[in-house]
Each structure stands twice: as structure tokens, then as C-alpha cells.
Enzyme design. Structure first.
Site, mmCIF file in Angstrom:
data_model
loop_
_atom_site.group_PDB
_atom_site.id
_atom_site.type_symbol
_atom_site.label_atom_id
_atom_site.label_comp_id
_atom_site.label_asym_id
_atom_site.label_seq_id
_atom_site.Cartn_x
_atom_site.Cartn_y
_atom_site.Cartn_z
ATOM 1 N N ASN A 1 -59.651 22.954 -68.880
ATOM 2 C CA ASN A 1 -59.293 22.167 -67.699
ATOM 3 C C ASN A 1 -58.646 23.131 -66.707
ATOM 4 O O ASN A 1 -57.519 23.587 -66.918
ATOM 5 C CB ASN A 1 -58.311 21.064 -68.129
ATOM 6 C CG ASN A 1 -57.694 20.339 -66.959
ATOM 7 O OD1 ASN A 1 -58.130 20.466 -65.822
ATOM 8 N ND2 ASN A 1 -56.644 19.563 -67.234
ATOM 9 N N TRP A 2 -59.374 23.458 -65.665
ATOM 10 C CA TRP A 2 -58.865 24.445 -64.707
ATOM 11 C C TRP A 2 -57.819 23.864 -63.754
ATOM 12 O O TRP A 2 -57.204 24.598 -62.989
ATOM 13 C CB TRP A 2 -60.039 25.044 -63.897
ATOM 14 C CG TRP A 2 -60.838 26.054 -64.661
ATOM 15 C CD1 TRP A 2 -60.623 26.471 -65.953
ATOM 16 C CD2 TRP A 2 -61.972 26.800 -64.182
ATOM 17 N NE1 TRP A 2 -61.552 27.419 -66.294
ATOM 18 C CE2 TRP A 2 -62.397 27.643 -65.233
ATOM 19 C CE3 TRP A 2 -62.666 26.826 -62.971
ATOM 20 C CZ2 TRP A 2 -63.483 28.509 -65.108
ATOM 21 C CZ3 TRP A 2 -63.751 27.684 -62.843
ATOM 22 C CH2 TRP A 2 -64.155 28.520 -63.903
ATOM 23 N N HIS B 1 -55.352 12.171 -67.488
ATOM 24 C CA HIS B 1 -54.509 13.332 -67.800
ATOM 25 C C HIS B 1 -53.069 12.996 -67.405
ATOM 26 O O HIS B 1 -52.846 12.320 -66.404
ATOM 27 C CB HIS B 1 -55.016 14.571 -67.047
ATOM 28 C CG HIS B 1 -54.334 15.818 -67.490
ATOM 29 N ND1 HIS B 1 -53.069 16.157 -67.076
ATOM 30 C CD2 HIS B 1 -54.716 16.794 -68.355
ATOM 31 C CE1 HIS B 1 -52.717 17.286 -67.657
ATOM 32 N NE2 HIS B 1 -53.694 17.696 -68.439
ATOM 33 N N GLU C 1 -52.460 14.943 -75.890
ATOM 34 C CA GLU C 1 -51.735 16.013 -75.205
ATOM 35 C C GLU C 1 -50.279 15.596 -75.016
ATOM 36 O O GLU C 1 -49.957 14.874 -74.063
ATOM 37 C CB GLU C 1 -52.353 16.266 -73.824
ATOM 38 C CG GLU C 1 -53.798 16.710 -73.880
ATOM 39 C CD GLU C 1 -54.158 17.514 -72.643
ATOM 40 O OE1 GLU C 1 -54.552 18.668 -72.808
ATOM 41 O OE2 GLU C 1 -54.010 16.993 -71.521
ATOM 42 N N GLY D 1 -55.583 24.186 -70.872
ATOM 43 C CA GLY D 1 -55.302 24.387 -69.451
ATOM 44 C C GLY D 1 -55.238 25.858 -69.115
ATOM 45 O O GLY D 1 -56.254 26.523 -68.922
ATOM 46 N N GLY D 2 -54.014 26.388 -69.072
ATOM 47 C CA GLY D 2 -53.781 27.762 -68.614
ATOM 48 C C GLY D 2 -54.693 28.797 -69.260
ATOM 49 O O GLY D 2 -55.224 29.683 -68.576
HETATM 50 P P1 PGA Z 1 -52.033 23.896 -71.063
HETATM 51 O O1 PGA Z 1 -52.605 22.537 -70.438
HETATM 52 O O2 PGA Z 1 -53.053 24.408 -72.034
HETATM 53 O O3 PGA Z 1 -51.827 24.807 -69.886
HETATM 54 O O4 PGA Z 1 -50.755 23.541 -71.755
HETATM 55 C C1 PGA Z 1 -53.309 21.628 -71.238
HETATM 56 C C2 PGA Z 1 -53.796 20.487 -70.392
HETATM 57 O O5 PGA Z 1 -53.057 20.008 -69.536
HETATM 58 O O6 PGA Z 1 -54.940 20.029 -70.579
#
Ligand code: PGA
Length: 252
Positions: A12-13, A100, A170, A235-236
Site C-alpha cells: 500500500n503506497w 484502512h 492491521e 506500507g512503508g
Molecule cells: P506500515 O503500514 O507497513 O507502514 O506499518 C501498513 C499499512 O498501513 O497498510
């Protein structure tokens, strides 16, 4: 990880990515994936909406899919700034994240609106990735499982099946913080989600339940090995192919 559920490793960018650099990263990812003609997992990148079409062109013919990060509940109409599931599909997406926690928080999205968006994703021909997760206060107040039950029961789209719906657990406090729950904590929540799904769907044992929140190359193997964890929402660590690929590699 159960043998019969095909893992999904999804990136997820969020609100990151300009065309040139994004194309470079995605091409690097596609290149890595090319080395695996019959991967054992699905690979997905959800770029910002502005890049969906261009990224879908880059991944065409590869084992990497493209998805949206959100969609409006309606197909079209007077909703300035919004994007429909049909538009995402038209641009080349096959999945759409809905609910999300950043959208639940930033845009006051309720379970009812998440459910409507997930149903819109289905209407538009997209697989919905429905996100659930507790805040730190909820966890510390011992409310995690109640919150998860409420979100799963009330955000799950009508007509959900294992083919059109994915759940992503999450924990809000783990997103972007570098903190993760223990494998045992993840196992408890994922088992709980699967139990909830059992009362709501006929093929609940086939539904993929992803873990998300500070997944990175160094912890992915441990997290992906947890029972009832069928992949990751990242995410990151999905922004750069060099960081994302080791996570994909745990399941490919
Ligand atoms: P993160 O984000 O891997 O940067 O913790 C996960 C997400 O929000 O899907």
C-alpha cells in the site's frame, strides 16, 4: 500458513509516488517476480489513484497486480474528488483496499460506509481488501477482540466470498510505528477473525486474512508463519522493491 489458501503479499503506497520514481521501483519488482514463473503467492501494489493506469501498464503480463486504496460507494455522479470502483477497474486495477484505519480516522469512515465501499468494489469487479484493527487505547482496554468482531460483522460486504474478499488485520498502533504484536497476539486475533467469518460466510476457511502493520523483511518470515496469516499488507516497506521483495520472497 494454511496450505490451501494462496498468500497475498500486498503493498500500500498510500500518498506516495510520482510517476518516474514509482515506475522505476515497480519495474524492479516486476523484474524480481519474473524469476518465478509460477509463484506460490499473489503480489499486489496499490499505488495512489493517479498512478493506477500507468502502473497497470507496467505490470501487464507479469504476476504483479495493481489495486486502488479506496473507492466511492457510487458508480458515478456528483462526488468531487472521489473515484469509483468502476474507474479503478477501467484503469487496470483488480483489487481495492477499503476501510484502512487512516481513512477510518481521516475521513470518519464508519463500518457502514466501509461495507458500502466493499460492495461497490464487488460491483465494479474488484476484490475488496477490508481492513480492521484496534487502536492502542482499545488494546490496552482489553477491547481488541470486541472491536474486531464489530468491524468484521459490520464492514463485511453482502455476498462476500473467499474469491471476492480479503480481510486485513492491521492494529492501528502498529502502522508505521515499527512496533508489531507478538506472533501469539497475531494468532489470537486471526483465529478470532476466522471464527467470526465462519458465522458470516460459507467458505470462510478459504478467505485470506492478511496481517499489516510494520511488516518488513526482518520480521516477515516470523509473521507469515503464524497460523491463519495468509499474507501481508505492507506500507512503508512496499515503496522500494529492494525492501518489498524480501517480504514477497517469504511466500513465493
Ligand atoms: P506500515 O503500514 O507497513 O507502514 O506499518 C501498513 C499499512 O498501513 O497498510
Amino acid at each position: 500458513m494454511s496450505n490451501q489458501r494462496r498468500p497475498l503479499i500486498a503493498g500500500n503506497w498510500k500518498m506516495n509516488g510520482l510517476a518516474a520514481a514509482a515506475a522505476t521501483e515497480l519495474k524492479a519488482l516486476v523484474n524480481e517476480a519474473k524469476g518465478h514463473s509460477a509463484p506460490n503467492c499473489d503480489i499486489l501494489i496499490c499505488p495512489p489513484a493517479t498512478l493506477v493506469r500507468e502502473m497497470a501498464t507496467i505490470t501487464e503480463g507479469s504476476s504483479v497486480d495493481i489495486g486502488g486504496q479506496d473507492c466511492h460507494a457510487n458508480e458515478s455522479g456528483a462526488h468531487t474528488g472521489d473515484i469509483s470502483a468502476e474507474m479503478l477497474k477501467d484503469a487496470g486495477a483488480c483489487y481495492c483496499i477499503v476501510g484502512h484505519s487512516e481513512r477510518r480516522a481521516d475521513h470518519d469512515e464508519s463500518n457502514a460506509s466501509v461495507k458500502a465501499k466493499a460492495e461497490a468494489a464487488h460491483r465494479g469487479g474488484l476484490i475488496a481488501i477490508v481492513c480492521v484493527g484496534e487502536t492502542l487505547a482499545e488494546r490496552e482496554g482489553d477491547k481488541t477482540l470486541d472491536i474486531i468482531s464489530d468491524q468484521v460483522r459490520n464492514s463485511l460486504p453482502g455476498g462476500a466470498t473467499a474469491s471476492n474478499t480479503v480481510i486485513a488485520y492491521e492494529p492501528v498502533w502498529a502502522i508505521g510505528t515499527g512496533k508489531t504484536p507478538t506472533p501469539n497476539d497475531v494468532a489470537v486475533v486471526h483465529a478470532h477473525i476466522r471464527k467470526e467469518l465462519g458465522a458470516l460466510m460459507n467458505d470462510s476457511d478459504q478467505v485470506r486474512v492478511l496481517y499489516g502493520g510494520s511488516v518488513k523483511g526482518s520480521n516477515a518470515e516470523e509473521l507469515m508463519a503464524v497460523e491463519n496469516v495468509d499474507g501481508a499488507l505492507v506500507g512503508g516497506a512496499s515503496l522500494k522493491a529492494v525492501d518489498f521483495w524480501p517480504i514477497v520472497a517469504t511466500s513465493i
